[in-house]
Design an enzyme around this catalytic site. Structure first.
Site, mmCIF file in Angstrom:
data_model
loop_
_atom_site.group_PDB
_atom_site.id
_atom_site.type_symbol
_atom_site.label_atom_id
_atom_site.label_comp_id
_atom_site.label_asym_id
_atom_site.label_seq_id
_atom_site.Cartn_x
_atom_site.Cartn_y
_atom_site.Cartn_z
ATOM 1 N N SER A 172 0.784 -1.167 0.073
ATOM 2 C CA SER A 172 -0.019 0.045 -0.169
ATOM 3 C C SER A 172 0.942 1.164 -0.115
ATOM 4 C CB SER A 172 -0.867 0.271 1.143
ATOM 5 O OG SER A 172 -0.409 0.096 2.381
ATOM 6 N N LYS A 197 0.617 4.207 6.903
ATOM 7 C CA LYS A 197 -0.035 5.095 6.049
ATOM 8 C C LYS A 197 0.592 6.566 6.316
ATOM 9 C CE LYS A 197 -2.880 2.429 4.642
ATOM 10 N NZ LYS A 197 -2.215 1.197 4.026
#
Length: 148
Positions: free
Chosen positions: A65, A102
């Site tokens: 990701s 993230k």
């Protein structure tokens, strides 16, 4: 939770020092230089990369990701839990019982966790969710030699 990276967490152990030779004059990315003439005694990567030993951990990334930020599966993160996260920081977050790597983004008084891969959507963090920024990523260590 969709849109996550799994991270294996390890304590930063600074009890053992390991000096590695250091090219003190720097490594030129342009014209070659006689690097052998500039080798210094050494550098201890733990002491170089870890500013707050009691709150620093290493993590190994699993997943894709954050691939567009240059973070690949297998990369090692240096994570400092004592740093206050700011907008744009890469952080290891704990959301509803799972770790996620993230970018922290604030938009219109709302908090988002953003991936660096177009295959993943941003995650808006809602007040009813169990959430905390577990630590801020201060360094990434990437393996470049693929045949080793």
């Amino acid at each position: 939770m969709q849109n996550k990276n799994q991270i294996d967490i390890h304590v930063a152990d600074l009890t053992n020092e390991m000096q590695i030779a250091l090219a003190g004059a720097g490594i030129h990315a342009g014209f070659p230089s006689p690097a052998q003439d500039y080798i210094e005694n050494g550098i201890d990567l733990n002491r170089e990369l870890v500013k707050h030993p009691s709150s620093t951990f290493y993590g190994r990334v699993v997943g894709d990701s954050m691939i567009d930020a240059g973070i690949d599966s297998g990369d090692i993160l240096v994570i400092d839990k004592s740093i206050e996260p700011h907008d744009g920081d890469m952080a290891v977050c704990f959301v509803d019982g799972e770790f996620a790597l993230k970018f922290i983004r604030y938009k219109d008084n709302r908090l988002f966790l953003c991936a660096a891969n177009n295959n993943y959507s941003d995650i808006e963090v809602h007040p009813e969710e169990q959430f905390m920024v577990w630590g801020v990523v201060t360094y990434t260590i990437k393996k470049r030699c693929k045949h080793q």
